[in-house]
Design a protein around this motif. Structure first.
Motif, PDB file in Angstrom:
ATOM      1  N   ILE A 128       0.856  -1.200   0.000  1.00 19.25           N
ATOM      2  CA  ILE A 128       0.000   0.000   0.000  1.00 19.25           C
ATOM      3  C   ILE A 128       0.884   1.239   0.000  1.00 19.25           C
ATOM      4  O   ILE A 128       1.838   1.341   0.768  1.00 19.25           O
ATOM      5  N   THR A 129       0.582   2.185  -0.869  1.00 18.55           N
ATOM      6  CA  THR A 129       1.425   3.380  -1.035  1.00 18.55           C
ATOM      7  C   THR A 129       1.339   4.271   0.198  1.00 18.55           C
ATOM      8  O   THR A 129       0.256   4.695   0.606  1.00 18.55           O
ATOM      9  N   MET A 130       2.481   4.537   0.785  1.00 19.93           N
ATOM     10  CA  MET A 130       2.570   5.410   1.950  1.00 19.93           C
ATOM     11  C   MET A 130       3.172   6.751   1.537  1.00 19.93           C
ATOM     12  O   MET A 130       4.023   6.813   0.648  1.00 19.93           O
ATOM     13  N   ARG A 131       2.719   7.810   2.179  1.00 16.98           N
ATOM     14  CA  ARG A 131       3.269   9.139   1.926  1.00 16.98           C
ATOM     15  C   ARG A 131       3.151   9.974   3.186  1.00 16.98           C
ATOM     16  O   ARG A 131       2.539   9.547   4.158  1.00 16.98           O
ATOM     17  N   GLU A 132       3.735  11.160   3.163  1.00 19.34           N
ATOM     18  CA  GLU A 132       3.622  12.044   4.320  1.00 19.34           C
ATOM     19  C   GLU A 132       2.176  12.528   4.440  1.00 19.34           C
ATOM     20  O   GLU A 132       1.584  12.980   3.471  1.00 19.34           O
ATOM     21  N   VAL A 133       1.628  12.379   5.631  1.00 14.06           N
ATOM     22  CA  VAL A 133       0.227  12.702   5.876  1.00 14.06           C
ATOM     23  C   VAL A 133       0.112  13.724   6.998  1.00 14.06           C
ATOM     24  O   VAL A 133       0.799  13.603   8.027  1.00 14.06           O
ATOM     25  N   GLU A 134      -0.739  14.727   6.791  1.00 11.68           N
ATOM     26  CA  GLU A 134      -1.056  15.669   7.870  1.00 11.68           C
ATOM     27  C   GLU A 134      -2.111  15.003   8.748  1.00 11.68           C
ATOM     28  O   GLU A 134      -3.302  15.017   8.436  1.00 11.68           O
ATOM     29  N   LEU A 135      -1.664  14.416   9.841  1.00 13.01           N
ATOM     30  CA  LEU A 135      -2.549  13.605  10.666  1.00 13.01           C
ATOM     31  C   LEU A 135      -3.667  14.428  11.288  1.00 13.01           C
ATOM     32  O   LEU A 135      -4.790  13.941  11.460  1.00 13.01           O
ATOM     33  N   ASP A 136      -3.389  15.690  11.607  1.00 18.44           N
ATOM     34  CA  ASP A 136      -4.435  16.536  12.194  1.00 18.44           C
ATOM     35  C   ASP A 136      -5.582  16.753  11.207  1.00 18.44           C
ATOM     36  O   ASP A 136      -6.751  16.783  11.602  1.00 18.44           O
ATOM     37  N   SER A 137      -5.271  16.871   9.916  1.00 20.85           N
ATOM     38  CA  SER A 137      -6.319  17.026   8.903  1.00 20.85           C
ATOM     39  C   SER A 137      -7.144  15.754   8.766  1.00 20.85           C
ATOM     40  O   SER A 137      -8.369  15.808   8.585  1.00 20.85           O
ATOM     41  N   VAL A 138      -6.476  14.596   8.864  1.00 19.31           N
ATOM     42  CA  VAL A 138      -7.179  13.317   8.779  1.00 19.31           C
ATOM     43  C   VAL A 138      -8.127  13.150   9.974  1.00 19.31           C
ATOM     44  O   VAL A 138      -9.272  12.720   9.826  1.00 19.31           O
TER      45      VAL A 138
END
Length: 233
Positions: free
Chosen positions: A76-86
């Motif tokens: 599964i493709t992983m990338r930098e994620v803004e966790l607060d937005s999620v």
């Protein structure tokens, strides 16, 4: 041997979960066909069948998601994620599940936080945790959400990001805590049937977090609420 036993147990559990709504659907249809009914009776039958079909659809969709996670794994493709937005997106989506319940749902802390991950799966994990909190918290109760970028509350030795959700709900008896992430496990059969629980929500959460190298910890007491901590690397 343990793996084969788990497969046998899982097959039995799946069969039971699918058989129950199918039995209800068949029973409703058989009763409707026994004689002439008026339009209102047929309508009630169709509404019941639609509800059970919806349960089947939800079970199958959850099983397909678990299969996707188990099969694709690290591909599964992983990338930098803004966790607060999620977290905020999961919070906004979950508001539709209140269904008239009167709860105080608040975000106490939502710091800017970045992790490596798949945003869709992470959102699903947070939504599942929020749904559980909403489902098992009576009217007048509260649900609180927090996101820390580091030095997380609840586990002093952990220095990475932490998501925390606390509710004032009915809680989980201590003897059940080690089993709640198992597929189709229910703390109470009557409670799950009443609230529509399938016993897959927390399993999906655990699988998604495992994929992200994250840990989940739960603290709960019956009648005193529950706290879930998610520790990201």
């Amino acid at each position: 041997e343990s793996s084969f036993n788990e497969i046998r147990q899982f097959s039995g559990d799946v069969s039971h979960e699918l058989k129950t709504p199918l039995t209800v659907i068949r029973g409703e249809i058989e009763i409707a066909l026994r004689g002439k009914r008026d339009a209102e009776e047929y309508r009630r039958t169709l509404e019941s069948v639609l509800e059970e079909a919806g349960k089947l659809t939800n079970i199958i969709e959850d099983l397909l998601l678990l299969s996707r996670i188990d099969t694709l794994g690290r591909s599964i493709t992983m990338r930098e994620v803004e966790l607060d937005s999620v977290v905020m997106a999961a919070y906004e989506d979950s508001m539709t599940f209140l269904s008239g319940k009167k709860l105080n749902i608040s975000i106490r802390r939502l710091d800017e936080t970045r992790v490596t991950g798949e945003p869709g799966l992470l959102k699903r994990a947070f939504v599942n945790l929020l749904h559980n909190a909403i489902k098992y918290t009576p009217d007048g109760g509260s649900v609180e959400i927090e996101l820390f970028p580091g030095d997380a509350a609840g586990e002093a030795e952990h220095k990475g990001p932490c998501f925390k959700i606390r509710d004032s709900g009915i809680g989980i008896p201590q003897r059940h805590l080690s089993y709640i992430f198992n597929r189709f496990y229910r703390v109470s059969t009557s409670r799950s049937s009443k609230d529509g629980g399938k016993g897959l929500g927390l399993t999906i959460v655990k699988r998604i977090l495992d994929l992200h190298g994250a840990r989940i910890r739960v603290e709960s007491r019956k009648g005193q609420g529950t706290v879930f901590y998610v520790f990201f690397p």
